[in-house]
Design a protein around this motif. Structure first.
Motif, PDB file in Angstrom:
ATOM      1  N   VAL A  26      -3.080  -5.386   3.292  1.00  0.00           N
ATOM      2  CA  VAL A  26      -2.123  -4.274   3.278  1.00  0.00           C
ATOM      3  C   VAL A  26      -2.652  -3.111   4.105  1.00  0.00           C
ATOM      4  N   ARG A  27      -3.958  -2.864   4.008  1.00  0.00           N
ATOM      5  CA  ARG A  27      -4.543  -1.728   4.724  1.00  0.00           C
ATOM      6  C   ARG A  27      -4.420  -1.893   6.232  1.00  0.00           C
ATOM      7  N   TYR A  28      -4.679  -3.118   6.732  1.00  0.00           N
ATOM      8  CA  TYR A  28      -4.744  -3.308   8.186  1.00  0.00           C
ATOM      9  C   TYR A  28      -3.431  -3.805   8.790  1.00  0.00           C
ATOM     10  N   LEU A  29      -2.583  -4.451   7.987  1.00  0.00           N
ATOM     11  CA  LEU A  29      -1.307  -4.934   8.506  1.00  0.00           C
ATOM     12  C   LEU A  29      -0.143  -4.045   8.110  1.00  0.00           C
ATOM     13  N   GLY A  30      -0.396  -3.161   7.151  1.00  0.00           N
ATOM     14  CA  GLY A  30       0.672  -2.293   6.693  1.00  0.00           C
ATOM     15  C   GLY A  30       1.342  -2.850   5.448  1.00  0.00           C
TER      16      GLY A  30
END
Length: 372
Positions: A188-192
């Motif tokens: 979630v942090r890096y892909l949104g």
């Protein structure tokens, strides 16, 4: 068992074949068949015949027999019969000792060598079982090897969100739930954020929390619904959260709304109907196969049982005891809920803050009244 009996008999036969030449009877028989011994015995018999015919006087015959006897003893290498017997007994004892050692040591040494260098385990399992175990072991090794490669890649490229998203479900399969939570959070942090990724994070948090929807997991599901109001997985777990908080009517409405908005044949319909039926709603229909939410009623009950066993054997915090009390009450097992609350008070007798949490939970779940 038969193969071991056969091997034992073969070992005994081999040992006896080695020991047979040491037999005393055979040695004595060899002595009796000696040509020198036979010659002197015939000479003594001839002397007896000459004496009977009168060709020799008795004294002459006796002297001749004594001389022939001395020659016989010298030919056999024994000074007299007594010394012959004395030589035979120690030899017999030595042969018996050698026989005993051979009969005991040879099989023992053979078994030790077979256990060290042989394959005694090959006959303990059927070939099909050995093949299945080898296949399972191979799959585990392949899975561990693949995970090791992905982890090595992520160590060098920690911002690869796709890699975190790939490894997270593998962690779940391996039982590494806490690592799966962190992997989904990294995705979630890096892909949104997306409804699906957030739902996966929340669902894994529920798995890590013994099947209960914590406040943090509830916030994640609410974020997923904020992005997509039709997200079935997030709405499902929010309904479970309402059910666990004792908000039965709210949970019923949530389950009903999920069913009303679900397309025909949706894979999650079956488990939602089961949850609704457990609250006294409509009866469950046949469960549909497919990618359903992982936590069904049976899963929740199994995890609550695991939590109870862990608290009984290892103890736990006040929050964990409160979670157990609340879980029993939500599942309709109010007697167990009251018993768990009492057990928690005993375990937390020296913790005033913990006792307040248990009492508050009991009041919240309406366990202080007389009836169920």
């Amino acid at each position: 068992m038969v193969i071991w009996i056969i091997l034992l008999l073969m070992t005994a036969a081999a040992v006896m074949a080695v020991l047979w030449p040491l037999s005393r009877h055979r040695a004595l028989a060899a002595r009796q068949a000696d040509p020198n011994t036979q010659f002197y015995r015939e000479q003594i018999a001839e002397i007896d015949r000459d004496r009977e015919r009168g060709a020799l006087l008795p004294s002459e015959a006796e002297a001749a027999k004594v001389e022939a006897g001395r020659r016989l003893l010298r030919a056999t290498g024994v000074a007299d019969p007594e010394s012959f017997a004395a030589l035979g007994e120690p030899a017999l004892r030595r042969r018996r000792a050698a026989s005993t050692l051979a009969l005991s040591l040879i099989p023992i040494i053979a078994l030790v060598l077979y256990g060290a260098y042989g394959s005694p385990h090959l006959m303990t399992h059927p070939p099909q079982q050995n093949e299945a175990e080898a296949q399972d072991t191979g799959e585990r090794l392949d899975l561990m090897g693949a995970v090791a490669q992905i982890e090595a890649h992520l160590a060098k490229n920690p911002e690869d969100g796709r890699g975190w998203e790939v490894v997270a479900p593998v962690y779940i399969r391996m039982g590494r739930i806490d690592e799966a939570v962190r992997a989904y959070e990294s995705a979630v942090r890096y892909l949104g954020p997306s409804p699906e990724r957030l739902s996966n994070v929340g669902e894994t948090m529920v798995l890590a929390n013994d099947g209960l929807v914590s406040a943090d997991a509830q916030k994640v599901f609410e974020q997923a619904v904020a992005l997509d109001k039709t997200s079935p997985k997030a709405r499902f777990y929010l309904a479970i959260a309402a059910e666990q908080d004792g908000q039965v009517e709210k949970a019923k409405r949530a389950y009903g709304e999920i069913l009303a908005s679900s397309p025909e044949g949706a894979p999650w319909v079956g488990v939602v109907r089961q949850r609704l039926a457990g609250l006294g709603g409509e009866q469950p229909a046949a469960e549909q196969p497919g990618d359903q939410p992982r936590m069904g009623a049976e899963d929740i009950a199994r995890m609550v049982t695991g939590l109870a066993e862990r608290l009984e054997t290892q103890g736990g915090s006040a929050d964990e005891w409160a979670r157990l009390v609340r879980s029993y009450a939500v599942l309709g097992q109010r007697d167990k809920a009251r018993a768990a609350a009492e057990r928690a008070r005993q375990a937390l007798a020296q913790d005033e803050a913990g006792l307040k949490i248990i009492d508050a939970t009991a009041r919240e779940m309406k366990l202080t009244d007389a009836g169920p």
